[in-house]
Structure formats: C-alpha cells, structure tokens
Design a protein around this motif. Sequence first.
Motif, PDB file in Angstrom:
ATOM      1  N   ASN A 226       3.729   4.080   2.015  1.00  0.00           N
ATOM      2  CA  ASN A 226       3.277   5.186   1.180  1.00  0.00           C
ATOM      3  C   ASN A 226       3.616   4.910  -0.274  1.00  0.00           C
ATOM      4  N   ILE A 227       2.592   4.631  -1.086  1.00  0.00           N
ATOM      5  CA  ILE A 227       2.831   4.294  -2.494  1.00  0.00           C
ATOM      6  C   ILE A 227       3.402   5.473  -3.265  1.00  0.00           C
ATOM      7  N   LYS A 228       3.015   6.688  -2.921  1.00  0.00           N
ATOM      8  CA  LYS A 228       3.491   7.856  -3.655  1.00  0.00           C
ATOM      9  C   LYS A 228       4.984   8.096  -3.447  1.00  0.00           C
ATOM     10  N   ALA A 229       5.515   7.644  -2.336  1.00  0.00           N
ATOM     11  CA  ALA A 229       6.931   7.838  -2.032  1.00  0.00           C
ATOM     12  C   ALA A 229       7.779   6.644  -2.448  1.00  0.00           C
ATOM     13  N   THR A 230       7.181   5.696  -3.170  1.00  0.00           N
ATOM     14  CA  THR A 230       7.843   4.423  -3.442  1.00  0.00           C
ATOM     15  C   THR A 230       8.415   4.370  -4.855  1.00  0.00           C
ATOM     16  N   ARG A 231       9.655   3.950  -4.948  1.00  0.00           N
ATOM     17  CA  ARG A 231      10.343   3.758  -6.223  1.00  0.00           C
ATOM     18  C   ARG A 231      11.142   2.462  -6.142  1.00  0.00           C
ATOM     19  N   ALA A 232      11.587   1.973  -7.313  1.00  0.00           N
ATOM     20  CA  ALA A 232      12.409   0.764  -7.347  1.00  0.00           C
ATOM     21  C   ALA A 232      13.308   0.793  -8.569  1.00  0.00           C
ATOM     22  N   GLY A 233      14.405   0.020  -8.509  1.00  0.00           N
ATOM     23  CA  GLY A 233      15.326  -0.080  -9.639  1.00  0.00           C
ATOM     24  C   GLY A 233      16.718  -0.455  -9.188  1.00  0.00           C
TER      25      GLY A 233
ATOM     26  N   ASP B 201      20.783  -7.201  -8.717  1.00  0.00           N
ATOM     27  CA  ASP B 201      20.206  -6.767  -7.456  1.00  0.00           C
ATOM     28  C   ASP B 201      19.371  -5.515  -7.721  1.00  0.00           C
ATOM     29  N   LEU B 202      18.079  -5.600  -7.457  1.00  0.00           N
ATOM     30  CA  LEU B 202      17.156  -4.482  -7.665  1.00  0.00           C
ATOM     31  C   LEU B 202      16.614  -4.031  -6.311  1.00  0.00           C
ATOM     32  N   TRP B 203      16.513  -2.725  -6.138  1.00  0.00           N
ATOM     33  CA  TRP B 203      16.225  -2.115  -4.846  1.00  0.00           C
ATOM     34  C   TRP B 203      14.813  -1.574  -4.755  1.00  0.00           C
TER      35      TRP B 203
ATOM     36  N   THR C 141      11.124   3.034  -0.211  1.00  0.00           N
ATOM     37  CA  THR C 141       9.770   3.399   0.186  1.00  0.00           C
ATOM     38  C   THR C 141       9.782   4.105   1.539  1.00  0.00           C
ATOM     39  N   GLN C 142       8.592   4.466   1.993  1.00  0.00           N
ATOM     40  CA  GLN C 142       8.436   5.061   3.321  1.00  0.00           C
ATOM     41  C   GLN C 142       7.302   4.357   4.050  1.00  0.00           C
ATOM     42  N   VAL C 143       7.530   4.092   5.326  1.00  0.00           N
ATOM     43  CA  VAL C 143       6.508   3.495   6.182  1.00  0.00           C
ATOM     44  C   VAL C 143       6.324   4.415   7.383  1.00  0.00           C
ATOM     45  N   ASN C 144       5.100   4.958   7.495  1.00  0.00           N
ATOM     46  CA  ASN C 144       4.813   5.918   8.572  1.00  0.00           C
ATOM     47  C   ASN C 144       5.829   7.058   8.618  1.00  0.00           C
ATOM     48  N   GLY C 145       6.200   7.526   7.418  1.00  0.00           N
ATOM     49  CA  GLY C 145       7.103   8.660   7.309  1.00  0.00           C
ATOM     50  C   GLY C 145       8.569   8.324   7.457  1.00  0.00           C
ATOM     51  N   HIS C 146       8.894   7.071   7.718  1.00  0.00           N
ATOM     52  CA  HIS C 146      10.287   6.651   7.867  1.00  0.00           C
ATOM     53  C   HIS C 146      10.764   5.945   6.592  1.00  0.00           C
ATOM     54  N   ARG C 147      11.925   6.315   6.150  1.00  0.00           N
ATOM     55  CA  ARG C 147      12.460   5.706   4.932  1.00  0.00           C
ATOM     56  C   ARG C 147      12.904   4.267   5.200  1.00  0.00           C
ATOM     57  N   VAL C 148      12.593   3.396   4.238  1.00  0.00           N
ATOM     58  CA  VAL C 148      12.939   1.980   4.331  1.00  0.00           C
ATOM     59  C   VAL C 148      13.477   1.542   2.973  1.00  0.00           C
ATOM     60  N   THR C 149      14.531   0.760   2.990  1.00  0.00           N
ATOM     61  CA  THR C 149      15.084   0.274   1.725  1.00  0.00           C
ATOM     62  C   THR C 149      15.669  -1.125   1.904  1.00  0.00           C
ATOM     63  N   GLY C 150      15.852  -1.786   0.791  1.00  0.00           N
ATOM     64  CA  GLY C 150      16.444  -3.122   0.755  1.00  0.00           C
ATOM     65  C   GLY C 150      16.415  -3.624  -0.674  1.00  0.00           C
ATOM     66  N   PHE C 151      16.983  -4.797  -0.901  1.00  0.00           N
ATOM     67  CA  PHE C 151      17.045  -5.303  -2.272  1.00  0.00           C
ATOM     68  C   PHE C 151      16.839  -6.809  -2.298  1.00  0.00           C
TER      69      PHE C 151
ATOM     70  N   ASP D 152      10.726  -0.424 -16.600  1.00  0.00           N
ATOM     71  CA  ASP D 152      11.163   0.710 -15.773  1.00  0.00           C
ATOM     72  C   ASP D 152      12.128   0.249 -14.683  1.00  0.00           C
ATOM     73  N   LEU D 153      11.872  -0.925 -14.139  1.00  0.00           N
ATOM     74  CA  LEU D 153      12.764  -1.486 -13.118  1.00  0.00           C
ATOM     75  C   LEU D 153      14.153  -1.767 -13.667  1.00  0.00           C
ATOM     76  N   ALA D 154      14.208  -2.163 -14.943  1.00  0.00           N
ATOM     77  CA  ALA D 154      15.450  -2.681 -15.515  1.00  0.00           C
ATOM     78  C   ALA D 154      16.355  -1.607 -16.103  1.00  0.00           C
ATOM     79  N   LYS D 155      16.024  -0.344 -15.946  1.00  0.00           N
ATOM     80  CA  LYS D 155      16.880   0.712 -16.482  1.00  0.00           C
ATOM     81  C   LYS D 155      18.292   0.600 -15.894  1.00  0.00           C
TER      82      LYS D 155
END
Length: 610
Positions: A512-519, A573-575, A578-588, A561-564
């Motif tokens: 889901n692109i709308k639920a996706t952030r990074a930094g 380490d940048l993280w 996001t969400q995949v099929n409604g499930h939260r997923v993260t990593g860096f 924006d990523l480098a704030k």
Amino acid sequence: MKKTFVQAAVAAASILAFAGTAQACSTLIVGKAVSATGNIIVAHNEDNGGRLFNLQHYVPPAKHKKGEMIKFEPKAAAIPQVEETLGFYWTETLVPDGASFADGFFNDAGVVIATNWCGEIFDADRMEVKDGGIGYGIRRLVAERAHSAAEAVKIATELLHEYGYFHDGRTYTFVDANEAWQLAIHQGDSWAAHRIQDDEVVYIPNVFMMDKVDLRDHENWRIEPKQVERADKDGRHDPKDPIFNWRKIVAPESIRAERWNANRNVIAWKYLTGIEMNDPEKFPYSVKLDHKLGVKEAMELLRQHESYIGEEQALYHSASEGICRTTSHDAIVYNLTSDPTLTEAWKTLGRPCQSVFVPIYPLAGPAAGTSFVDAATATKEHFAGTPGMFDFRAEFTPHSVFSAGTNAIDYLRGGEIAHRTELIHAEEAKFLAARSAVTKEAAALKGEARTKFLHDYNQKAYDEVLELMKAENARLMPMQVKILADVVKADSDDPVAFALLGSKDHEVKGANIKATRAGMSANQLNSTRKFTNFAPAQTVEFKDVNGDGFEDVVFTFKSKDLAKGAVPGALMDLWLYTQVNGHRVTGFDVVPVETQTVKAAESRSGKHLL
C-alpha cells in the motif's frame, strides 16, 4: 593569574552548539532502610533524541603529569587535572554535537553519578561564568576523583565556585554504598545539596524537586550562601524563615506544571505510593514508604507509561509523556554493595519497556560489542562530531540489534508489545533468581581472578540476551529491504528507490503506497515526531529486483526527505515502513548520506573525510 569573565548568556549560547542536553530523564533513589536488598538502590532513565549511540566503557585509573589541563566542550574552561584519577565505568551518550549532560558513571570507589536536566530558571538569577564555565566537567571530574558521595558534592561545588555552571540547571545524584546525596544546581554558582535519609525514597524528573531546604540542618542540607542572600534581597524568601523552598525560589511555576514533567510525577508517585497526586505544587520531593522496594520494582518504575500511550498513533511511543518514552535510550539500576567490585547493576540496551535489563558488574569491564572504540578514543571524540563516528556498524549491537528491535516493535505494534513484555520478564526472572549466587561466588575470589570471573559473566549474560534479540528481530523483520542507490543526498530532491523483496513465503502484491513512509529509525528522533512526517512514497512499481524469480515492490522517495535527522558524511541505517495486505512490514538498509559539501568517507574511521 587574573580571572576573566564572560556573560553567562553569551557563554551558554556558544557552548550549547556543542552540548547536547538530556530530554526527559528520571531518577529513583531508594534508601537502604526501605530497600528490599538492604542496600541503596539507584535507578535512572537517560533520554535524548537524534542520531545517538549509547556506548559502555571501563576507563582505568591513571597518573597525570603535574600542570596537565583538561578541557571538554570547545568553549568551556580548561581545568587543572589532578595527579591521580580513579578508574570508572562509563555509559556514554555519543551524539554529533556532543553530549554535555547525559553520561552516567560508577567509579572504583563505588560512587554513582546520574543527572536530570532542570532548566528554565528565572532570568534575574543568571550569573557570569569564568572562561566559559563548566558543564560536562562536573560529572567527569567527579567520576575521576570522588571517593564518596559526600566528597562528590564537595568536588562539584568547588568547581562551581571556581568556574560557574554554564547551563540553566540540573540535579546531580551522587550515591555510594553508605549514603546518597543530590546536588541541585542552577546557572552560575548557585546550588543546594541534600543527604537523603535511609528511610527516604526520592523520585525526580526534569524539574527541581527540592522544597524544604532546612537552613539550620548543616548535616543533611547545604546551600550556597549567596543564593539565600539574593533570594532574601529580591523578596523570594523571608529571611526569618529557616526553610528555603528551592524549587519555587529558583524556577518558574510553569516548568513544574509542564505536562512532560507533571505527567511523570503523577505516574511515579502513584506507582510508589498508590496515591494519585495531580497538583504540581504538591508533588513530594521524597516519601517514607510502609513497604520496601527492590531491584525489580525499580526496573518497573523506569518502564511506566501513561494509560493512553499509543492510542490512535501510527508509532507506539510517538505521543508518550511517561517515564518511559520514545527518547528513553538507556536505563540502569544499581544495587550498591560495600565492595564496589561486587555492586550489581542492570542495564538496558534500549527503551526499558521493550528491553531486557541485562545484569552487569560495572567495574569488571563491559561486554565486547557494547562499544566500537576504546575509552581513550571515545573521550577524544565525545565533542569532536566526526561524521564517521556515527556510521552504522553491524558489530555494534546496541544499535544494530537492540535499537533496531525497539524501532520495529514501535511500528508493528499490535500483539508485539505484549509479546515483548512477556519475553523480557521471563528472561529477567532467570537473571534475578541467579544473581545472588553469582555475587556470592565472586566474593570468594580476589583480585584478577574476581575481575575475570565477573567480566566473563558480563559477556555471557550479554551474549545470551543478544542471541535472543537477534532471533526476535528475524521474526519481526522477515522481509529484506534493499536501498537501490549508492548514496542519499540530504540537499537534493533526487529520487531514491527502496525495494521490499518478496519470496516464496512473503508476497508483496498487496503493498500500500499510501501507508508507506521511510527515513531514520523513529526511536532516534524527537519524541513528538509524527509518522506522517516521515518521507512519503512518491511512486510504486512491482518487479523482480534481485532476479530470484519472485516479485518485489519498489518505492521511491525524495532524497532530502529521507535524510531528515541523518548525519551527512556517515553511513546511515534508513528504514522502510509499509503495509502489505493490511499487515505492517518494516526493515532497514544502510547507505551513505552526503551533501554537496560533506561527502561520505572512503575510510570509515573518519580520518579521511572529504
């Protein structure tokens, strides 16, 4: 030599460019008469934001040349060194602009040093300081020189009289196995000190708490005389009153009522006494309890939150104003024994509510992996700000493993909070049950044999928790994140692609692109930073990035924006969140961050920065 003075406001302005301050620390002191162990217990949370590493060192005793001068902050006063200094355990807060007010110590004589920021004093009380004044030097020189808590107060107040304190204010906690003292300082040479009684329990957040300074009781209370004279002269104290209300006289009521202070007082005193107190003007400095507190209770106090933490928040701790919050990066509990080598400490490698209190014997030397430089280099670099010092290092496990796991849980939320709580309590229960036997076995040894035995224990305990956290991180972050760029430019709008790699066990179709952030990792940023302020994804594409036959998802973000919050010139380490099929997923993943003027170093030592 003629003394030269500068205006305190000017000195503070120049020094604070280099001197990081603690954001939301808490300290608990339990007198031996109300301690379940029969020993004084000290517990402390250290809170700071930004790119931050918490390192552990043991600094050995040393001899110094006559006439040697010691200088910490670039703009602070140079101070004569003594000819012999004690060895000490040092938990260091390493930040790019230098941390004047965050480090903790326990020295060979058994003296603990911890502090709480207590700023925002009355402008009329600001004083001149000599040659830039003193800040970091108070804690470091006390660690090097004090053989008791009482001597720590003497050393600190002599330094204050000679140089003056360049910052607004702070309360220092000095404790040994026999007694505990607190020294409240406001800018310049103004202070009050209290010897805490054996039947007292003290809690303090980031606000002056001393209230009933008894000007007649010179055994348990000490105060800088001119502080009283000034308060008498300007009408803030009645000269006929033998009780000097320090916290009201030196600081505005508004700082005591601030939510980030008041909330912690409410939480702490309810935990300690069972009574909810809501009036900031009536919070006690200390209480006498009808029950005893042990190490376990001290740990749990440092983990306390307000009841509403995380409600409707994308990141679990982002709105926290409790004792434990986003910026809580280091917690420690001391059970002080008459023999300092046998003093038991318990230290987290991250936020206490999500971290195991790992048992340590501080003077036996910290476990390998808890630092990436020796103590001498750490001292030189503490205020240097070399970008290469803030590189991500896989072998520096307090950050690469412990901090990473904390960050993942804050985003994943759900049942992970309860799971982590259950896990850490089970692990700590094993250590707590076995600790007295370990100390007893060590007590039968002497000299180097004891030190080796206890150091081996430090390493074994750390490694056990490390392996547990590595396994947890693998479970929490099963999908690999790969940054498809050689560098992130902090002053550019260039697109940077992050790939979330799919596999036979993990599909990415429902990303889901709308639920996706990074930094940056959220727990290294300001506690009030909202999830929506992280870099939003600009585009999304599905393709096989690594040629393994499984579809991956690729998001792009604006580089700046990523480098704030990142350190230009460092490997960061940048993280991805996001969400995949409604499930939260993260990593860096790890990538150099640069600007047009600050390039990433070819040598990661920081010696060859461009």
